[in-house]
Design a protein around this motif. Structure first.
Motif, PDB file in Angstrom:
ATOM      1  N   THR A   6       5.365  -5.925  -2.928  1.00 38.55           N
ATOM      2  CA  THR A   6       5.290  -6.553  -1.506  1.00 38.55           C
ATOM      3  C   THR A   6       6.500  -6.340  -0.820  1.00 38.55           C
ATOM      4  OG1 THR A   6       3.667  -8.124  -2.403  1.00 38.55           O
ATOM      5  CG2 THR A   6       4.734  -8.608  -0.135  1.00 38.55           C
ATOM      6  N   ALA A   7       6.175  -5.506   0.314  1.00 39.69           N
ATOM      7  CA  ALA A   7       7.477  -5.545   1.475  1.00 39.69           C
ATOM      8  C   ALA A   7       7.206  -6.709   2.328  1.00 39.69           C
ATOM      9  CB  ALA A   7       7.350  -4.170   1.917  1.00 39.69           C
ATOM     10  N   TYR A   8       8.546  -7.461   2.269  1.00 36.83           N
ATOM     11  CA  TYR A   8       8.475  -8.548   3.211  1.00 36.83           C
ATOM     12  C   TYR A   8       9.328  -8.365   4.458  1.00 36.83           C
ATOM     13  CZ  TYR A   8       8.759 -13.371   5.067  1.00 36.83           C
ATOM     14  OH  TYR A   8       8.781 -14.566   5.569  1.00 36.83           O
TER      15      TYR A   8
ATOM     16  N   ALA B 259       3.360  -6.286   3.565  1.00 33.51           N
ATOM     17  CA  ALA B 259       2.643  -5.092   3.238  1.00 33.51           C
ATOM     18  C   ALA B 259       2.759  -4.621   1.963  1.00 33.51           C
ATOM     19  CB  ALA B 259       3.250  -4.121   4.261  1.00 33.51           C
ATOM     20  N   SER B 260       1.651  -3.929   1.458  1.00 33.29           N
ATOM     21  CA  SER B 260       1.971  -3.451   0.057  1.00 33.29           C
ATOM     22  C   SER B 260       2.450  -1.995   0.307  1.00 33.29           C
ATOM     23  CB  SER B 260       0.534  -3.171  -0.604  1.00 33.29           C
ATOM     24  OG  SER B 260       0.140  -4.758  -0.777  1.00 33.29           O
ATOM     25  N   GLU B 261       3.346  -1.677  -0.825  1.00 32.67           N
ATOM     26  CA  GLU B 261       4.196  -0.324  -0.724  1.00 32.67           C
ATOM     27  C   GLU B 261       4.031   0.066  -2.315  1.00 32.67           C
ATOM     28  OE1 GLU B 261       7.107  -0.664   2.986  1.00 32.67           O
ATOM     29  OE2 GLU B 261       8.195  -0.324   1.045  1.00 32.67           O
ATOM     30  N   MET B 262       4.502   1.365  -2.539  1.00 27.89           N
ATOM     31  CA  MET B 262       4.369   1.862  -3.813  1.00 27.89           C
ATOM     32  C   MET B 262       5.911   2.507  -4.362  1.00 27.89           C
ATOM     33  SD  MET B 262       2.006   2.770  -6.397  1.00 27.89           S
ATOM     34  CE  MET B 262       0.591   3.109  -5.628  1.00 27.89           C
TER      35      MET B 262
ATOM     36  N   GLY C 180      -4.579   0.841   4.596  1.00 29.76           N
ATOM     37  CA  GLY C 180      -5.978   0.533   4.405  1.00 29.76           C
ATOM     38  C   GLY C 180      -6.157  -0.824   4.438  1.00 29.76           C
ATOM     39  N   THR C 181      -7.232  -1.298   4.622  1.00 28.94           N
ATOM     40  CA  THR C 181      -7.927  -2.625   4.786  1.00 28.94           C
ATOM     41  C   THR C 181      -7.437  -3.439   3.317  1.00 28.94           C
ATOM     42  OG1 THR C 181      -9.957  -2.290   3.872  1.00 28.94           O
ATOM     43  CG2 THR C 181      -9.613  -2.148   6.391  1.00 28.94           C
ATOM     44  N   ALA C 182      -7.265  -2.603   2.367  1.00 30.93           N
ATOM     45  CA  ALA C 182      -7.082  -3.432   1.062  1.00 30.93           C
ATOM     46  C   ALA C 182      -5.519  -3.494   0.860  1.00 30.93           C
ATOM     47  CB  ALA C 182      -7.693  -2.776  -0.140  1.00 30.93           C
ATOM     48  N   ALA C 183      -4.773  -2.936   1.530  1.00 27.19           N
ATOM     49  CA  ALA C 183      -3.298  -2.887   1.135  1.00 27.19           C
ATOM     50  C   ALA C 183      -2.599  -3.901   2.166  1.00 27.19           C
ATOM     51  CB  ALA C 183      -2.779  -1.605   1.561  1.00 27.19           C
ATOM     52  N   ARG C 184      -3.274  -4.828   2.738  1.00 28.05           N
ATOM     53  CA  ARG C 184      -2.491  -5.969   3.675  1.00 28.05           C
ATOM     54  C   ARG C 184      -2.385  -7.243   3.038  1.00 28.05           C
ATOM     55  NH1 ARG C 184      -7.085  -4.805   8.501  1.00 28.05           N
ATOM     56  NH2 ARG C 184      -6.694  -2.681   8.720  1.00 28.05           N
ATOM     57  N   ASN C 185      -2.575  -7.225   1.677  1.00 30.47           N
ATOM     58  CA  ASN C 185      -2.155  -8.685   1.069  1.00 30.47           C
ATOM     59  C   ASN C 185      -1.284  -8.249  -0.127  1.00 30.47           C
ATOM     60  OD1 ASN C 185      -2.302 -11.245   0.376  1.00 30.47           O
ATOM     61  ND2 ASN C 185      -4.143 -11.690   1.084  1.00 30.47           N
TER      62      ASN C 185
END
Length: 430
Positions: A241-243, A249-252, A268-273
């Motif tokens: 999680t990037a804060y 936001a989700s990052e890799m 994407g909509t699933a990468a917002r949590n």
């Protein structure tokens, strides 16, 4: 209940672990009058006005104070000078001593794990040479929290035996913050970026700090996994999680050798949590992920693009008293003979976090084959006090044959270790 075998080893926060970090001068909030300069420019001008003897003496004092606490202080100071030079438009025809002193004024010493150490994940080390008796060399990722509640990613190397006993390699006396491989002029506003481990730094002595605006208040809860593609060598991925201080936001993270680390934003909509965890291989020809995009339930996601995640199918909702508030994953699914073993976290009354497990079908992971009715690990008198009380949490475990090695955080304050028989665990999944 399965019998847990706990290690006596415990990793606490350590304020003595320090790195050199950029010191950012607060911007001037008032309009500058004619002839006035910014504070950053004033500091640079003062160093530029020093005669060389004074400049050398001041830099020698810096080295005397900090030289034995850090590797390559001169290299770090010169890198920081180049950043300041780009920001302020400075000339580059200066002697190295003056550049290093300017850089030192824009650095500070940061205790990256003074407040908390928590939420570990674990993967096999890239180097498995020289081991016998079924032992596995491992890398732990750790969430370290320091001043200002800034979260960074730290690592520890170690060896785990088939019975789950763990021995960590001693930390080097000095840690170093990873640096940008190719820093763009004027700094970084957004990703992707690539962080590099210094040549002199070991994996256990490397810390990854935020680089972009989306990450500036923390890199949280890295879930590492060794991913095996259909063709080509294995790759280490890790969702985190990037804060930014106001949004998440989700990052890799991507690496093959733990020397260069790509930090890649996801969309994407699933990468917002929070709380995404990648499967260790493709399922049905697609990348697969466990998510919690509604903050309450566990979802199964699939995508043709590793960095684009939309939609999903809800597969688990809170059911038992220990998980009624919310459910989430505790790291990437682990492939065993019976299916996908997924560690979960559940939140119950008084916001008590516990760790449980479910079993998903190997070919169709939306099918839940079994789940624990009671938690595997729950806060108790021995593991409830700390920075955030009544929380046990992990971001990933490792299967060693038919034994599960599980590092976990205690009260967001320290790291504990245990192991459990996978056979015993599976029998509890109903």
């Amino acid at each position: 209940m399965p019998q847990l075998h706990h290690s006596e080893l415990r990793l606490p926060p350590n304020p003595e672990r320090v790195v050199i970090r950029p010191f950012h001068i607060a911007p001037d909030t008032r309009p500058l009058k004619p002839g006035e300069v910014s504070r950053a420019r004033r500091i640079v001008d003062a160093v530029m006005a020093m005669d060389m003897r004074t400049c050398e003496a001041e830099l020698a004092l810096v080295n005397q104070d900090f030289g034995d606490r850090h590797w390559q202080t001169r290299t770090v100071h010169l890198e920081r000078y180049e950043q300041i030079r780009a920001e302020l438009g400075l000339e580059n025809r200066l002697r190295e001593t003056r550049k290093a002193l300017i850089g030192a004024y824009f650095c500070h010493e940061y205790s990256y794990a003074a407040a908390a150490l928590m939420n570990p994940s674990v993967v096999p080390h890239p180097d498995q040479s020289g081991l016998t008796g079924g032992a596995v060399r491992i890398i732990l990722s750790l969430r370290a929290v320091g001043e200002g509640h800034i979260s960074s990613i730290g690592f520890r190397e170690g060896i785990v035996t088939p019975d789950g006993a763990v021995k960590l390699i001693s930390e080097p006396p000095i840690a170093m913050a990873a640096h940008l491989c190719d820093p763009p002029p004027g700094g970084v506003n957004q990703g992707p970026v690539t962080a590099c481990r210094y040549e002199a730094a070991s994996i256990s002595g490397t810390v990854i700090f935020p680089f972009t605006q989306a990450q500036r208040n923390g890199l949280e809860d890295l879930r590492l996994v060794l991913f095996r593609p259909d063709d080509g060598p294995p790759v280490y991925y890790g969702t985190y999680t990037a804060y930014s201080g106001s949004s998440i936001a989700s990052e890799m993270l991507r690496t093959t050798d733990f020397r260069n680390f790509d930090l890649l934003p996801m969309s994407g909509t699933a990468a917002r949590n929070k709380g995404m965890a990648l499967f260790p291989r493709k399922v049905g020809g697609q990348y697969a992920m466990i998510g919690r995009q509604d903050g309450e339930n566990i979802w199964y996601l699939k995508s043709d693009d590793l960095l684009e995640w939309d939609g999903g199918e809800k597969i688990l909702t809170p059911k038992f008293p220990w998980e009624l508030v919310q459910l989430g994953n505790c790291g990437s699914p682990i492939e065993i003979d019976e299916g996908w073993l997924l560690l979960t976290h559940g939140v119950g009354a008084m916001r008590k976090y516990s760790i449980g497990a479910v079993l998903l079908d190997k070919e169709h992971p939306t099918r839940v084959l079994g789940r624990m009715q009671a938690p595997l690990i729950s806060p108790s008198d021995e593991n409830r006090e700390g920075y955030v009380p009544n929380v046990v949490y992990t971001c990933g475990a490792l299967a060693l044959g038919r034994r599960l090695f599980l590092p976990y955080a205690v009260a967001d304050s320290s790291i504990a270790f245990c192991s459990v028989s996978i056979d015993e665990l599976v029998r509890e999944l109903v």
